[in-house]
Design a protein around this motif. Structure first.
Motif, PDB file in Angstrom:
ATOM      1  N   VAL A   1      16.200  -2.620   8.623  1.00 31.84           N
ATOM      2  CA  VAL A   1      14.997  -1.778   8.593  1.00 31.84           C
ATOM      3  C   VAL A   1      14.690  -1.095   7.262  1.00 31.84           C
ATOM      4  O   VAL A   1      13.543  -0.695   7.030  1.00 31.84           O
ATOM      5  CB  VAL A   1      15.086  -0.684   9.692  1.00 31.84           C
ATOM      6  N   PHE A   2      15.684  -0.937   6.386  1.00 30.34           N
ATOM      7  CA  PHE A   2      15.484  -0.023   5.262  1.00 30.34           C
ATOM      8  C   PHE A   2      14.451  -0.522   4.262  1.00 30.34           C
ATOM      9  O   PHE A   2      13.628   0.258   3.773  1.00 30.34           O
ATOM     10  CB  PHE A   2      16.816   0.245   4.557  1.00 30.34           C
ATOM     11  N   ALA A   3      14.467  -1.805   3.936  1.00 28.20           N
ATOM     12  CA  ALA A   3      13.539  -2.317   2.919  1.00 28.20           C
ATOM     13  C   ALA A   3      12.094  -2.063   3.313  1.00 28.20           C
ATOM     14  O   ALA A   3      11.257  -1.681   2.480  1.00 28.20           O
ATOM     15  CB  ALA A   3      13.791  -3.804   2.677  1.00 28.20           C
ATOM     16  N   ASP A   4      11.774  -2.256   4.582  1.00 22.58           N
ATOM     17  CA  ASP A   4      10.394  -2.055   5.024  1.00 22.58           C
ATOM     18  C   ASP A   4      10.010  -0.581   4.964  1.00 22.58           C
ATOM     19  O   ASP A   4       8.888  -0.231   4.582  1.00 22.58           O
ATOM     20  CB  ASP A   4      10.227  -2.600   6.446  1.00 22.58           C
ATOM     21  N   ILE A   5      10.947   0.299   5.322  1.00 21.85           N
ATOM     22  CA  ILE A   5      10.677   1.736   5.228  1.00 21.85           C
ATOM     23  C   ILE A   5      10.418   2.125   3.775  1.00 21.85           C
ATOM     24  O   ILE A   5       9.460   2.846   3.468  1.00 21.85           O
ATOM     25  CB  ILE A   5      11.858   2.538   5.803  1.00 21.85           C
ATOM     26  N   VAL A   6      11.266   1.647   2.869  1.00 24.60           N
ATOM     27  CA  VAL A   6      11.122   1.973   1.449  1.00 24.60           C
ATOM     28  C   VAL A   6       9.770   1.526   0.929  1.00 24.60           C
ATOM     29  O   VAL A   6       9.082   2.257   0.197  1.00 24.60           O
ATOM     30  CB  VAL A   6      12.258   1.332   0.629  1.00 24.60           C
ATOM     31  N   ALA A   7       9.344   0.317   1.285  1.00 20.88           N
ATOM     32  CA  ALA A   7       8.083  -0.217   0.783  1.00 20.88           C
ATOM     33  C   ALA A   7       6.918   0.711   1.128  1.00 20.88           C
ATOM     34  O   ALA A   7       6.028   0.951   0.293  1.00 20.88           O
ATOM     35  CB  ALA A   7       7.845  -1.609   1.354  1.00 20.88           C
TER      36      ALA A   7
END
Length: 314
Positions: A112-118
């Motif tokens: 999940v983290f990459a999408d949150i960061v984006a």
């Protein structure tokens, strides 16, 4: 103990720091104060509470029974003041420079983290965001202390009392290398039990969810290899005839690492939804509310099932 109106409330922050950091020197570094200032504050605290609060045992200091009994109310009071101040301020993501910390265990970070960061980068360019590993048994305390703003994990006994909303419901799948001599697009229970398995866990020992599911069937499997993380386990599968049981979203994330085949698990395991967790004290914090909404919007999905990648592409 003195009445509350005779205690300097500034000392409570020092008390909490000594308790959490485990010593006067460490508390001083945490609060950016000298050791003598912390020692002076501790002396005042001992007078105020009429108790030693911390006693030396060997090279460490340990809290007294009274200190242990008041630490949670003190933390609640301190965090209540902090949250009250935060709630009074308007949070503007476009101009904020706030630092947020999301508790993520390693495998969930990949989900999940990459999408949150984006989305954070686009909506709040001045905000900093950290993914922080944590021990599951410590998550409630870290959220209570403010060491974590949010956490993403499955529900467990230690999350009772935290606020939570579901993010993802996932299913367990089996990964095997393409060209596996006994697996091509599907696996039955007999083949699953006969295979050697690789298990991914940061723990040194202990069963996985799949082992609990097998125990309900009075069956066991042979774990031949144990890895610390899911990426290593995935690569072991790609280069051997071992198989790996993992969540479907993990498998989908790992396909670019090695193009293993993904097939349905040949027995039932009750799904454990991934949840967004936060402490009740952060409920009305505008920044925390903003981040919760963003995570909920961009880290939620429907149940993940094996897809076309399950077939053996030869």
């Amino acid at each position: 103990m003195r009445p509350i109106n005779r205690i300097d409330l500034n000392l409570l922050g020092t008390f909490e720091a000594i308790y959490t950091q485990g010593g006067v020197s460490a508390a001083g570094r945490h609060l950016h104060l000298s050791q003598s200032a912390i020692s002076h504050a501790l002396a005042r605290l001992r007078i105020a509470f009429d108790d030693e609060l911390f006693v030396r045992v060997g090279n460490a200091i340990v809290p007294t029974a009274l200190a242990r009994s008041v630490i949670d109310p003190v933390r609640d009071a301190l965090q209540g003041v902090e949250q009250a101040l935060a709630a009074a301020a308007r949070f503007d993501p476009a101009t904020s420079t706030r630092a947020f910390r999301i508790g993520l265990r390693q495998a969930n970070e990949a989900r999940v983290f990459a999408d949150i960061v984006a989305h954070v980068v686009r909506a709040a360019p001045g905000v900093t965001l950290a993914s922080v590993n944590f021990r599951r048994s410590d998550v409630a305390e870290e959220l209570a202390r403010g060491d974590l703003d949010l956490a993403i994990d499955v529900a467990s006994d230690v999350t009772v009392g935290l606020h939570a909303i579901p993010l993802q419901t996932d299913t367990m799948v089996v990964a095997a290398r393409r060209g596996h001599p006994r697996i091509a697009g599907a696996i039955d229970l007999i083949t699953y039990l006969a295979a050697d398995h690789v298990q991914a866990s940061p723990r040194r020992s202990g069963p996985g969810l799949e082992d609990e599911g097998l125990a309900a069937l009075d069956e066991t499997r042979r774990v031949a290899i144990r890895c610390q993380n899911i990426w290593s386990a995935w690569q072991v599968v790609a280069e051997s005839d071992l198989i790996l049981t993992l969540l479907g979203t993990h498998a989908a994330t790992l396909l670019p690492v090695a193009d293993n085949q993904i097939v349905p698990l040949p027995f039932e395991i009750a799904p454990r939804p991934l949840q967004l967790l936060w402490h009740p004290a952060a409920e009305r914090d505008p920044g925390n509310i903003w981040l919760r909404r963003l995570v909920q919007e961009h880290a939620s999905n429907d149940e993940v099932m094996p897809d076309a990648h399950g077939g053996d592409g030869g």
